[in-house]
Design an enzyme around this catalytic site. Structure first.
Site, short mmCIF file in Angstrom:
data_model
loop_
_atom_site.label_atom_id
_atom_site.label_comp_id
_atom_site.label_asym_id
_atom_site.label_seq_id
_atom_site.Cartn_x
_atom_site.Cartn_y
_atom_site.Cartn_z
N CYS A 131 0.93 -1.15 0.06
CA CYS A 131 0.08 -0.04 -0.13
C CYS A 131 0.86 1.25 0.09
O CYS A 131 1.81 1.37 0.65
CB CYS A 131 -1.03 -0.06 1.03
SG CYS A 131 -2.14 1.44 1.49
N HIS A 173 -8.95 -3.48 -2.41
CA HIS A 173 -8.11 -2.81 -1.61
C HIS A 173 -8.45 -1.03 -1.71
O HIS A 173 -8.42 -0.61 -0.67
CB HIS A 173 -6.71 -2.73 -2.32
CG HIS A 173 -5.76 -2.06 -1.58
ND1 HIS A 173 -4.42 -2.80 -0.87
CD2 HIS A 173 -5.51 -0.79 -1.52
CE1 HIS A 173 -3.74 -1.83 -0.58
NE2 HIS A 173 -4.35 -0.59 -0.75
N GLU A 174 -8.75 -0.52 -2.74
CA GLU A 174 -9.19 0.70 -3.03
C GLU A 174 -10.65 1.07 -2.18
O GLU A 174 -10.66 2.13 -1.61
CB GLU A 174 -9.27 1.21 -4.39
CG GLU A 174 -7.79 0.93 -5.05
CD GLU A 174 -6.75 1.79 -4.45
OE1 GLU A 174 -6.98 2.70 -3.86
OE2 GLU A 174 -5.54 1.24 -4.55
N HIS A 177 -10.26 1.40 1.40
CA HIS A 177 -9.66 2.67 1.88
C HIS A 177 -10.89 3.41 2.38
O HIS A 177 -10.76 4.31 3.43
CB HIS A 177 -8.83 3.22 0.96
CG HIS A 177 -7.45 2.85 0.96
ND1 HIS A 177 -6.67 3.35 2.00
CD2 HIS A 177 -6.46 2.52 -0.05
CE1 HIS A 177 -5.46 2.82 1.69
NE2 HIS A 177 -5.35 2.30 0.68
#
Length: 223
Positions: A131, A173-174, A177
């Site tokens: 990351c 993953h995004e 966030h």
């Protein structure tokens, strides 16, 4: 069970002011690092806090920061902006074996607003992940290997699209966030490696050797 993050305390006005300050700076903003509270808050749903020009300029800037890092995705909170917006793109060349093992294929650039995902099927894949907001570290994360993403595009059109393989990993993953979730929250902590050790020991297409030597996922099938 993952901790549910608190909503961002930023008002609409503060979000817009933050974006305007970043756009007016004329330089690439730094990527916020773990420990900053914005990474641990639920970002605000986008509902017109920016005008169309500001949104387009922010997306363009985020793409430039992502390329400069370099990375394959960037979420607005990583620039200190608690807004549910992310950009994704994966055009990196990888060798044929790695591409096959990781089911990694090019991902054309796109931006997502207010995304959510859900698993399609029961398949999972575990690989090392890094990351831009945890520089110098990587760890193995097991994730659904196929997901369905619901999002709004920058033109305001609601969309739904399925992603599999490495593309599904980037999408998850995004999107995480934007909910105050970092990959390390989902990681096999015994796999945690700094970049030097990862490059020297575990930079293989699969995680088999790392799993054996570091002692994580003992009942997981070889990948």
């Amino acid at each position: 069970m993952l901790h549910v993050a608190n909503p961002t305390p930023f008002s609409t006005a503060r979000i817009r002011e933050t974006v305007q300050e970043i756009l007016a700076a004329g330089t690439l903003p730094p990527i916020v690092q773990a420990g900053h509270p914005v990474l641990r808050q639920q970002a605000a749903l986008y509902d017109g806090q920016l005008d169309s020009a500001e949104l387009a300029d922010l997306i363009a800037l985020m793409r430039e920061v992502m390329h400069d890092a370099p990375g394959v995705g960037l979420a607005a909170p990583q620039l200190g902006i608690p807004l549910q917006l992310a950009v994704l793109e994966d055009q990196y060349d990888v060798d044929a074996e790695t591409s096959a093992v990781r089911a990694r294929s090019p991902l054309e650039f796109f931006a997502v607003i207010n995304p959510t995902y859900r698993a399609v099927g029961s398949g999972r894949a575990a690989f090392y992940e890094g990351c831009l907001s945890l520089q110098g570290l990587q760890a193995v994360v097991s994730r659904p290997d196929t997901v369905r993403l619901d999002f709004t595009d920058p033109a305001g059109v609601a969309r739904q699209q399925d992603f599999s393989g490495w593309q599904a990993r980037i999408v998850q993953h995004e999107t995480d966030h934007l909910q105050g979730i970092l990959y390390i929250d989902r990681a096999e902590l015994r796999s945690l490696s700094n970049n030097v050790e990862y490059a020297a020991r575990w930079a293989h297409p699969d995680i088999g050797l790392a799993r054996q030597e570091l002692g994580f996922l003992p009942d997981h099938p070889t990948e």
